[in-house]
Scaffold this motif. Structure first.
Motif, PDB file in Angstrom:
ATOM      1  N   ASP A  98      45.455  30.675  36.831  1.00 14.79           N
ATOM      2  CA  ASP A  98      46.228  31.521  37.725  1.00 14.79           C
ATOM      3  C   ASP A  98      45.301  32.402  38.552  1.00 14.79           C
ATOM      4  O   ASP A  98      44.072  32.349  38.404  1.00 14.79           O
ATOM      5  CB  ASP A  98      47.248  32.357  36.949  1.00 14.79           C
ATOM      6  N   HIS A  99      45.888  33.214  39.428  1.00 14.57           N
ATOM      7  CA  HIS A  99      45.114  34.068  40.343  1.00 14.57           C
ATOM      8  C   HIS A  99      44.192  35.010  39.574  1.00 14.57           C
ATOM      9  O   HIS A  99      42.999  35.135  39.889  1.00 14.57           O
ATOM     10  CB  HIS A  99      46.097  34.857  41.220  1.00 14.57           C
ATOM     11  N   GLU A 100      44.709  35.666  38.563  1.00 14.99           N
ATOM     12  CA  GLU A 100      43.914  36.633  37.816  1.00 14.99           C
ATOM     13  C   GLU A 100      42.741  35.975  37.108  1.00 14.99           C
ATOM     14  O   GLU A 100      41.614  36.474  37.151  1.00 14.99           O
ATOM     15  CB  GLU A 100      44.800  37.355  36.794  1.00 14.99           C
ATOM     16  N   THR A 101      42.996  34.850  36.467  1.00 22.14           N
ATOM     17  CA  THR A 101      41.925  34.153  35.752  1.00 22.14           C
ATOM     18  C   THR A 101      40.867  33.641  36.708  1.00 22.14           C
ATOM     19  O   THR A 101      39.662  33.697  36.421  1.00 22.14           O
ATOM     20  CB  THR A 101      42.509  32.988  34.940  1.00 22.14           C
ATOM     21  N   CYS A 107      34.094  36.952  38.996  1.00 22.31           N
ATOM     22  CA  CYS A 107      33.446  38.258  38.886  1.00 22.31           C
ATOM     23  C   CYS A 107      32.548  38.357  37.659  1.00 22.31           C
ATOM     24  O   CYS A 107      31.555  39.093  37.671  1.00 22.31           O
ATOM     25  CB  CYS A 107      34.489  39.367  38.864  1.00 22.31           C
ATOM     26  N   ASP A 108      32.870  37.635  36.604  1.00 21.97           N
ATOM     27  CA  ASP A 108      32.009  37.648  35.417  1.00 21.97           C
ATOM     28  C   ASP A 108      30.598  37.192  35.758  1.00 21.97           C
ATOM     29  O   ASP A 108      29.619  37.710  35.213  1.00 21.97           O
ATOM     30  CB  ASP A 108      32.587  36.725  34.334  1.00 21.97           C
ATOM     31  N   VAL A 109      30.485  36.219  36.658  1.00 25.13           N
ATOM     32  CA  VAL A 109      29.175  35.690  37.038  1.00 25.13           C
ATOM     33  C   VAL A 109      28.540  36.485  38.174  1.00 25.13           C
ATOM     34  O   VAL A 109      27.324  36.678  38.224  1.00 25.13           O
ATOM     35  CB  VAL A 109      29.296  34.197  37.425  1.00 25.13           C
ATOM     36  N   LEU A 110      29.370  37.007  39.077  1.00 25.84           N
ATOM     37  CA  LEU A 110      28.847  37.685  40.268  1.00 25.84           C
ATOM     38  C   LEU A 110      28.492  39.146  40.024  1.00 25.84           C
ATOM     39  O   LEU A 110      27.494  39.645  40.581  1.00 25.84           O
ATOM     40  CB  LEU A 110      29.880  37.595  41.393  1.00 25.84           C
ATOM     41  N   ALA A 111      29.255  39.856  39.230  1.00 29.02           N
ATOM     42  CA  ALA A 111      29.129  41.317  39.113  1.00 29.02           C
ATOM     43  C   ALA A 111      27.707  41.800  38.825  1.00 29.02           C
ATOM     44  O   ALA A 111      27.266  42.800  39.410  1.00 29.02           O
ATOM     45  CB  ALA A 111      30.101  41.841  38.056  1.00 29.02           C
ATOM     46  N   PRO A 112      26.927  41.143  37.945  1.00 27.76           N
ATOM     47  CA  PRO A 112      25.574  41.654  37.676  1.00 27.76           C
ATOM     48  C   PRO A 112      24.627  41.603  38.871  1.00 27.76           C
ATOM     49  O   PRO A 112      23.560  42.241  38.834  1.00 27.76           O
ATOM     50  CB  PRO A 112      25.079  40.734  36.549  1.00 27.76           C
ATOM     51  N   ASN A 113      24.991  40.855  39.920  1.00 28.53           N
ATOM     52  CA  ASN A 113      24.070  40.678  41.038  1.00 28.53           C
ATOM     53  C   ASN A 113      24.536  41.307  42.346  1.00 28.53           C
ATOM     54  O   ASN A 113      23.947  41.050  43.392  1.00 28.53           O
ATOM     55  CB  ASN A 113      23.831  39.180  41.273  1.00 28.53           C
ATOM     56  N   GLY A 140      39.290  18.139  42.711  1.00 25.66           N
ATOM     57  CA  GLY A 140      40.157  18.221  41.544  1.00 25.66           C
ATOM     58  C   GLY A 140      40.398  19.618  41.006  1.00 25.66           C
ATOM     59  O   GLY A 140      40.881  19.774  39.876  1.00 25.66           O
ATOM     60  N   ILE A 141      40.102  20.666  41.786  1.00 30.69           N
ATOM     61  CA  ILE A 141      40.294  22.038  41.307  1.00 30.69           C
ATOM     62  C   ILE A 141      41.789  22.350  41.197  1.00 30.69           C
ATOM     63  O   ILE A 141      42.578  22.036  42.086  1.00 30.69           O
ATOM     64  CB  ILE A 141      39.605  23.045  42.247  1.00 30.69           C
ATOM     65  N   GLN A 142      42.166  22.996  40.095  1.00 28.34           N
ATOM     66  CA  GLN A 142      43.566  23.337  39.834  1.00 28.34           C
ATOM     67  C   GLN A 142      43.722  24.864  39.815  1.00 28.34           C
ATOM     68  O   GLN A 142      43.608  25.503  38.777  1.00 28.34           O
ATOM     69  CB  GLN A 142      44.020  22.737  38.495  1.00 28.34           C
ATOM     70  N   ALA A 143      43.937  25.427  40.992  1.00 29.56           N
ATOM     71  CA  ALA A 143      44.147  26.864  41.140  1.00 29.56           C
ATOM     72  C   ALA A 143      45.045  27.071  42.357  1.00 29.56           C
ATOM     73  O   ALA A 143      44.642  27.654  43.370  1.00 29.56           O
ATOM     74  CB  ALA A 143      42.815  27.600  41.308  1.00 29.56           C
ATOM     75  N   GLU A 144      46.270  26.598  42.250  1.00 29.45           N
ATOM     76  CA  GLU A 144      47.165  26.548  43.402  1.00 29.45           C
ATOM     77  C   GLU A 144      47.520  27.932  43.940  1.00 29.45           C
ATOM     78  O   GLU A 144      47.873  28.077  45.116  1.00 29.45           O
ATOM     79  CB  GLU A 144      48.443  25.784  43.039  1.00 29.45           C
ATOM     80  N   ALA A 145      47.441  28.958  43.114  1.00 26.97           N
ATOM     81  CA  ALA A 145      47.775  30.307  43.567  1.00 26.97           C
ATOM     82  C   ALA A 145      46.815  30.810  44.642  1.00 26.97           C
ATOM     83  O   ALA A 145      47.136  31.754  45.370  1.00 26.97           O
ATOM     84  CB  ALA A 145      47.769  31.270  42.382  1.00 26.97           C
ATOM     85  N   ILE A 146      45.658  30.176  44.771  1.00 24.90           N
ATOM     86  CA  ILE A 146      44.651  30.631  45.739  1.00 24.90           C
ATOM     87  C   ILE A 146      44.837  29.959  47.093  1.00 24.90           C
ATOM     88  O   ILE A 146      44.387  30.478  48.118  1.00 24.90           O
ATOM     89  CB  ILE A 146      43.235  30.358  45.195  1.00 24.90           C
ATOM     90  N   ASP A 157      38.465  42.309  46.864  1.00 27.07           N
ATOM     91  CA  ASP A 157      39.452  43.082  46.105  1.00 27.07           C
ATOM     92  C   ASP A 157      39.190  42.991  44.602  1.00 27.07           C
ATOM     93  O   ASP A 157      39.318  43.981  43.871  1.00 27.07           O
ATOM     94  CB  ASP A 157      40.864  42.571  46.410  1.00 27.07           C
ATOM     95  N   ALA A 158      38.821  41.809  44.135  1.00 24.04           N
ATOM     96  CA  ALA A 158      38.536  41.636  42.712  1.00 24.04           C
ATOM     97  C   ALA A 158      37.307  42.428  42.297  1.00 24.04           C
ATOM     98  O   ALA A 158      37.265  43.011  41.203  1.00 24.04           O
ATOM     99  CB  ALA A 158      38.355  40.151  42.394  1.00 24.04           C
ATOM    100  N   LEU A 159      36.292  42.465  43.167  1.00 25.76           N
ATOM    101  CA  LEU A 159      35.098  43.261  42.865  1.00 25.76           C
ATOM    102  C   LEU A 159      35.441  44.748  42.823  1.00 25.76           C
ATOM    103  O   LEU A 159      34.957  45.486  41.954  1.00 25.76           O
ATOM    104  CB  LEU A 159      34.017  42.990  43.908  1.00 25.76           C
ATOM    105  N   ALA A 160      36.260  45.207  43.769  1.00 25.95           N
ATOM    106  CA  ALA A 160      36.657  46.618  43.783  1.00 25.95           C
ATOM    107  C   ALA A 160      37.398  46.977  42.499  1.00 25.95           C
ATOM    108  O   ALA A 160      37.174  48.047  41.907  1.00 25.95           O
ATOM    109  CB  ALA A 160      37.519  46.905  45.007  1.00 25.95           C
ATOM    110  N   ALA A 161      38.284  46.082  42.065  1.00 21.96           N
ATOM    111  CA  ALA A 161      39.013  46.329  40.823  1.00 21.96           C
ATOM    112  C   ALA A 161      38.071  46.321  39.628  1.00 21.96           C
ATOM    113  O   ALA A 161      38.367  46.942  38.593  1.00 21.96           O
ATOM    114  CB  ALA A 161      40.095  45.266  40.639  1.00 21.96           C
TER     115      ALA A 161
END
Length: 416
Positions: A98-101, A107-113, A140-146, A157-161
């Motif tokens: 989903d969108h949140e996941t 962000c788990d991978v990006l935030a430190p950099n 084959g990516i399955q993230a239709e909410a995006i 927005d995710a980084l700000a949060a």
């Protein structure tokens, strides 16, 4: 006729020149906005001759299987060094998210950099328009909410949060990033043209087009070169085998037909269909027939088996192994020829956009399928076919493999 020829798969019968002409016609149609052409998506920035110096910027590479973040430092001569590279899996590549996941995983991978207020080069290897809106997923990516949302704004927005506010995100396609890395390679010596080509999990091509030729976007800056994400994996005007047709009918969505014939995530599936079809035709002994029909194979497995690196993947006699290789090697030869046609079309378009009628065209190729396929001399087949196609037109190809090209190209866009 043999089994492969009866099913329409024979590299010897490929009319590369005819497919090249159709490829270039579809590129030109896409620049006009013709829906029958390729997407031909212009970037949100035009090119300059400046290479950043004495700066360090964050870069993010979101690919078909993996995601990577890093900080890229350009020294006083403009040479890049990739620092603190971190990796993770692409959300949606292992099942629906989903969108949140989706954004939490990024962000788990990006935030430190990345630091508050920085400009991020966001290498996004999926079709997005000039404003950063995701048009549809490939690979084959399955993230239709995006789908349909602005991926740059979504990431900011995710980084700000996450407690990292004020970041500006410059979205560029991974193939455009590969193109930028080619343009800035070493001394940035002038070439008749430059191409970014990717063949890994998926495939795509980028080059720089004269803005006046992008007639579907009349608001582009005049007399400039703009990077074009061709979305070449969606090319459709080429002969497909019955295996390709069956594969599309079983698991496709009508998009990326070219990509589904040549990229790593698909070669294993088509190879499996070939082996299953041959088994059902009675081309193997009963024991091997039952073994093959009970299994599916990945591209890596088939490549390793055919290259003789992992013969235990399919337990069979030496004679049976030769028969299996005889069925599968043409699939990889076709992928190399198709890749060369793709590269040649972009190379010629790049040179024409610069007004060049002869010279060396630099091609930065990225992706494990391109460089690591071992069962056939893949790169050699590509070189020879490209030379055959563009040589008579006055051009030659300089084929490069630039380390961490998507990250370097993303960093260049961020520092642009």
């Amino acid at each position: 006729m043999g089994f492969l020829q009866d099913n329409g798969l024979d590299p010897a019968n490929i009319d590369a020149e005819a497919i090249l002409r159709d490829f270039m016609k579809d590129m030109e149609a896409g620049l006009r906005g013709d829906p029958e052409g390729l997407a031909m998506l212009p970037s949100a920035f035009t090119l300059s001759n400046d290479v950043p110096r004495n700066v360090e910027v964050p870069a993010f590479d979101v690919g078909g299987t993996n995601i990577r973040s890093a900080r890229v430092r350009f020294n006083a001569e403009g040479h890049p060094t990739v620092l603190n590279q971190l990796r993770g899996y692409m959300p949606g590549s292992r099942g629906p998210v989903d969108h949140e996941t989706f954004y939490r995983t990024l962000c788990d991978v990006l935030a430190p950099n990345i630091r508050p207020g920085e400009t991020l080069g966001y290498c996004f290897s999926y079709p997005a328009d000039q404003d950063g809106k995701l048009l549809f997923w490939t690979k084959g990516i399955q993230a239709e909410a995006i789908v349909g949302s602005n991926v740059g704004l979504g990431l900011a927005d995710a980084l700000a949060a996450r407690g990292i506010p004020g970041c500006r995100v410059r979205v560029l396609n991974d193939t455009v990033a590969t193109l930028l890395a080619a343009i800035a390679h070493k001394d940035g010596a002038s070439r008749a043209g430059n191409v970014g080509f990717i063949l890994g999990t998926g495939t795509n091509t980028a080059y720089a087009e004269r803005t006046a030729n992008v007639t579907k976007n009349p608001g582009l800056p005049p007399d400039a070169l703009v990077p074009i994400n061709c979305e070449s994996g969606s090319f459709i005007h080429f002969p497909r085998s019955l295996f390709d047709v069956r594969y599309e009918a079983e698991s496709g969505n009508g998009r990326a037909l070219w990509e589904r014939c040549i990229s790593g995530v698909n070669l294993g599936a088509i190879g499996t269909l070939i082996l299953h079809g041959a088994a059902k035709e009675g081309l193997f002994t009963p024991g091997l027939r039952d073994n093959l029909l009970s299994r599916t194979f990945t591209n890596i497995e088939l490549d390793d088996f055919c290259a003789g690196r992992r013969t235990e993947i399919i337990y069979c006699t030496a004679e049976e192994a030769r028969a299996i290789r005889g069925l599968l090697l043409p699939l990889y030869e076709r992928a190399a020829i198709f890749s060369a046609i793709n590269i040649s079309a972009a190379a010629l378009a790049s040179a024409h956009a610069r007004g060049c009628r002869e010279g060396v065209i630099r091609v930065n190729a990225d992706g494990s399928t391109f460089w690591k396929t071992a069962c056939v001399p893949f790169v050699d087949i590509v070189r020879k076919t490209v030379d055959k196609l563009i040589g008579p037109r006055g051009f030659s190809c300089e084929l490069l493999q630039i380390d961490d090209a998507p990250l370097v190209g993303a960093a260049l866009a961020a520092a642009h």
